[in-house]
Design an enzyme around this catalytic site. Structure first.
Site, PDB file in Angstrom:
ATOM      1  N   GLY A   9       0.846  -1.203   0.000  1.00  0.00           N
ATOM      2  CA  GLY A   9       0.000   0.000   0.000  1.00  0.00           C
ATOM      3  C   GLY A   9       0.880   1.251   0.000  1.00  0.00           C
ATOM      4  O   GLY A   9       0.543   2.261   0.610  1.00  0.00           O
ATOM      5  N   ASP A  35       1.882  -1.827  -4.489  1.00  0.00           N
ATOM      6  CA  ASP A  35       0.493  -1.353  -4.430  1.00  0.00           C
ATOM      7  C   ASP A  35      -0.264  -2.023  -5.565  1.00  0.00           C
ATOM      8  O   ASP A  35       0.316  -2.743  -6.367  1.00  0.00           O
ATOM      9  CB  ASP A  35       0.435   0.184  -4.518  1.00  0.00           C
ATOM     10  CG  ASP A  35      -0.748   0.732  -3.738  1.00  0.00           C
ATOM     11  OD1 ASP A  35      -1.874   0.246  -3.958  1.00  0.00           O
ATOM     12  OD2 ASP A  35      -0.548   1.621  -2.888  1.00  0.00           O
ATOM     13  N   ILE A  36      -1.568  -1.729  -5.614  1.00  0.00           N
ATOM     14  CA  ILE A  36      -2.410  -2.483  -6.552  1.00  0.00           C
ATOM     15  C   ILE A  36      -2.196  -2.099  -8.020  1.00  0.00           C
ATOM     16  O   ILE A  36      -2.488  -2.893  -8.901  1.00  0.00           O
ATOM     17  CB  ILE A  36      -3.890  -2.366  -6.132  1.00  0.00           C
ATOM     18  CG1 ILE A  36      -4.766  -3.357  -6.877  1.00  0.00           C
ATOM     19  CG2 ILE A  36      -4.411  -0.941  -6.275  1.00  0.00           C
ATOM     20  CD1 ILE A  36      -5.900  -3.870  -6.065  1.00  0.00           C
ATOM     21  N   TYR A 143     -15.649  -0.076   8.301  1.00  0.00           N
ATOM     22  CA  TYR A 143     -14.210   0.169   8.484  1.00  0.00           C
ATOM     23  C   TYR A 143     -13.823  -0.049   9.944  1.00  0.00           C
ATOM     24  O   TYR A 143     -12.862  -0.772  10.253  1.00  0.00           O
ATOM     25  CB  TYR A 143     -13.920   1.604   8.042  1.00  0.00           C
ATOM     26  CG  TYR A 143     -12.513   2.090   8.275  1.00  0.00           C
ATOM     27  CD1 TYR A 143     -11.434   1.521   7.618  1.00  0.00           C
ATOM     28  CD2 TYR A 143     -12.275   3.174   9.123  1.00  0.00           C
ATOM     29  CE1 TYR A 143     -10.144   2.001   7.810  1.00  0.00           C
ATOM     30  CE2 TYR A 143     -10.997   3.669   9.304  1.00  0.00           C
ATOM     31  CZ  TYR A 143      -9.931   3.071   8.659  1.00  0.00           C
ATOM     32  OH  TYR A 143      -8.662   3.562   8.842  1.00  0.00           O
ATOM     33  N   LYS A 147     -11.440  -2.881  11.540  1.00  0.00           N
ATOM     34  CA  LYS A 147     -10.222  -2.523  12.284  1.00  0.00           C
ATOM     35  C   LYS A 147     -10.237  -3.170  13.682  1.00  0.00           C
ATOM     36  O   LYS A 147      -9.207  -3.651  14.155  1.00  0.00           O
ATOM     37  CB  LYS A 147     -10.080  -0.997  12.391  1.00  0.00           C
ATOM     38  CG  LYS A 147      -9.640  -0.343  11.101  1.00  0.00           C
ATOM     39  CD  LYS A 147      -8.213  -0.752  10.710  1.00  0.00           C
ATOM     40  CE  LYS A 147      -7.728  -0.150   9.421  1.00  0.00           C
ATOM     41  NZ  LYS A 147      -6.455  -0.687   8.938  1.00  0.00           N
TER      42      LYS A 147
HETATM   43  C1  AKB Z   1     -10.760   7.805   7.990  1.00  0.00           C
HETATM   44  O1  AKB Z   1     -11.229   8.946   8.120  1.00  0.00           O
HETATM   45  O2  AKB Z   1     -11.411   6.835   7.580  1.00  0.00           O
HETATM   46  C2  AKB Z   1      -9.323   7.576   8.404  1.00  0.00           C
HETATM   47  C3  AKB Z   1      -9.203   7.101   9.815  1.00  0.00           C
HETATM   48  C4  AKB Z   1      -9.535   7.991  10.932  1.00  0.00           C
HETATM   49  O3  AKB Z   1      -8.810   5.986  10.024  1.00  0.00           O
HETATM   50  N1  AKB Z   1      -8.566   8.767   8.240  1.00  0.00           N
END
Ligand code: AKB
Length: 317
Positions: A9, A35-36, A143, A147
């Protein structure tokens, strides 16, 4: 023997700065970027580069076989706003990508692996001020969920298989070398470009949406320091809180006006507002300070001054 480093990345916001820094320290031949997408011939002159899709195991194997990395920085991920638009693919890229790198790191005997987490692991039930290292999390974005799951897996791979994984929870990152892509904190980069280019900015987050942020030089230093610290100092194997600085668009505007007094901001919030509202306003990073001696360098004013200075020539200023 010098470390051999693989950055996955490398063309993203963090990767761009990290690659430049690590090539300066370890020598360009010792740092393979990937990277991709293919990169320009000009970039190929900067050091070894490979096209690598983290969902294709063969790509990963080839890169590990060719470069024999001792340290891997796995940065490839889909950020918060984009992952909300493509939730299934966001999950697949962030999780399967991580599993593929875990497997390769174990198979090829990588010494250390860095993987970034984010303030997105926190959610609406989290204490929003000085968010502690350990508390209720309950992220409500894909996301953030990916995480948090990634953090649990990092700890699991460390405890079960001895993989030396290190991680920090990035705040919003602000740098001038590369643009962020698809995040909720992206306004805090775009605002500098628009301030210099047009003298005005329309923010997609409201005036008082306070979020933890960090200047890229601090983020790169934190990334390298946590990765290079002696293993016995890294007592948290999920991911470390990192505070950075904390401001909202109005406060950032005031700091920019110290340099560009006529700068004008208005507000038109969108779907990213709800994501920002679910995240902490400020973070307690005392564990990073006490475990591996983390110290922040850039406050908001220093970061603003540096961003404007570095970007000004791009806009003929
Ligand atoms: C996002 O806004 O998705 C990123 C983060 C805070 O991980 N910058």
């Amino acid at each position: 023997m010098s470390e051999r480093i693989l950055i996955i990345g490398s063309e993203g916001q963090v990767g761009t700065d990290l690659a430049a820094y690590l090539r300066g320290v370890y020598g360009k031949e010792n740092v393979m970027c990937s990277d991709i997408k293919p990169v320009s011939d000009e970039k190929l002159d900067n050091g070894p580069y490979r096209v690598l899709n983290v969902l294709v195991k063969e790509h990963i194997r080839e890169a590990f076989k060719e470069h024999k990395p001792t340290i891997v920085y796995h940065l490839a991920a889909m950020l918060s706003a984009t992952a909300e638009a493509k939730p299934k693919f966001g999950w697949e890229l962030n999780m399967d990508g991580l599993f593929n790198i875990f497997d390769a790191a174990l198979e090829y005997g990588v010494k250390r692996l860095f993987w970034p987490s984010s303030i997105a692991v926190f959610g609406p039930n989290t204490p929003q001020l000085d968010t502690p290292q350990f508390c209720v999390m309950d992220p409500n974005t894909i996301y953030g969920i990916s995480k948090l799951a990634g953090e649990r897996y990092c700890e699991y791979y460390n405890k079960r298989w001895g993989l030396d994984v290190r991680s920090i929870r990035y705040p919003g990152l602000i740098g001038w070398k590369a643009m962020p892509g698809g995040g909720t904190t992206d306004y805090a980069v775009d605002i500098f470009h628009q301030a210099l280019d047009k003298g005005r900015y329309t923010s997609f987050l409201s005036a008082n949406t306070r979020l933890p942020m960090m200047y890229m030089d601090d983020a790169i230093r934190a990334t390298v320091e946590v990765t290079e610290a002696p293993a016995d100092k890294i007592l948290i194997r999920s991911s470390y809180n990192l505070a950075g600085v904390s401001f909202d668009p109005e406060m950032l505007t005031e700091a920019i006006r110290k340099h560009i007094p006529t700068f004008h901001i208005d507000y038109k919030t969108d779907h990213r507002q709800a994501i920002a509202d679910s995240w902490p306003k400020s973070i307690d990073d005392s564990r990073a300070q006490s475990d591996w001696d983390w110290e922040l360098e850039y406050d908001t004013d220093a970061m603003v001054a540096e961003m404007l200075k570095q970007l000004a020539p791009r806009y003929g200023k």
